[in-house]
Design a protein around this motif. Structure first.
Motif: not given
Length: 224
Positions: A22-37
């Motif tokens: 479920x958690x991985x599904x929530x992270x689908x298609x998220x921009x990795x640079x935004x997540x890192x920031x």
């Protein structure tokens, strides 16, 4: 209100596996640079569709793969256990980049924390009181052995532990005397709810308690 998983012991493997999916599904298609920031981590792309986040969990350097979000020890490349995977994924799902507040709060001050504060204190500060009793010096030595940073102006001794880039915990003791026993608490930076749900904070408090007690047991063994 239903009890969260941590109130009922370690989640069953199938339940934890479902939660990870479920958690991985929530992270689908998220921009990795935004997540890192937002998470205070470093992202390194491998190609146009894959890469790695580099971060830290307790004292371990961690690689989190993208886009499948599987956490590995950076040195050994061994996959982390399911509980550690869940903590990292909760962090990436929740973290909004809010900086640390430099103010410490108890578990009861977290969202819904007051409902379970008695149980939380029992398996965190309560367990520490049973093990360390009035041994002020032992808590200091154990905390320093585990990389804790001394924090002053709170309690008789307090040590901060960096768990994730934007998540810190504090163990603090108020020393007793002949009439009163010492008391212990594990506190959180006041901004922690911007980075983890309360359930995950409870797990971290339990983790720090276990780490301190294990180090104390090791210290006692070496004394004999």
């Amino acid at each position: 209100m239903n009890k969260p998983d941590w109130m009922m012991g370690e989640p069953k493997p199938d339940l934890l596996g479902t939660r990870l999916a479920e958690l991985r599904k929530l992270l689908d298609n998220k921009n990795p640079e935004d997540l890192a920031t937002r998470s205070g981590t470093t992202y390194k792309s491998i190609d146009q569709v894959s890469g790695q986040f580099h971060t830290q969990l307790w004292d371990r350097n961690i690689v989190l793969t993208y886009p499948d979000f599987v956490a590995q020890d950076e040195q050994t490349l061994d996959e982390l256990g399911a509980s550690s995977q869940a903590l990292l994924l909760y962090y990436f799902v929740t973290c909004d980049g809010t900086p640390a507040s430099a103010q410490w709060v108890s578990f009861s001050e977290l969202p819904d924390g007051r409902f379970y504060n008695q149980a939380y204190q029992g398996y965190s500060g309560g367990r520490l009181a049973q093990v360390f009793k009035n041994d002020f010096k032992a808590l200091c030595q154990v905390s320093e052995n585990l990389g804790g940073k001394r924090v002053y102006l709170l309690g008789d001794a307090a040590y901060e532990f960096q768990v994730l880039p934007m998540v810190s915990l504090l163990v603090v003791t108020w020393q007793g005397d002949e009439e009163f026993n010492s008391t212990y608490q594990i506190l959180f930076d006041a901004a922690v709810s911007h980075h983890l749900p309360t359930d995950a904070c409870a797990i971290l408090g339990s983790n720090l308690t276990n780490r301190l007690i294990t180090e104390m047991e090791s210290l006692n063994e070496n004394r004999h």
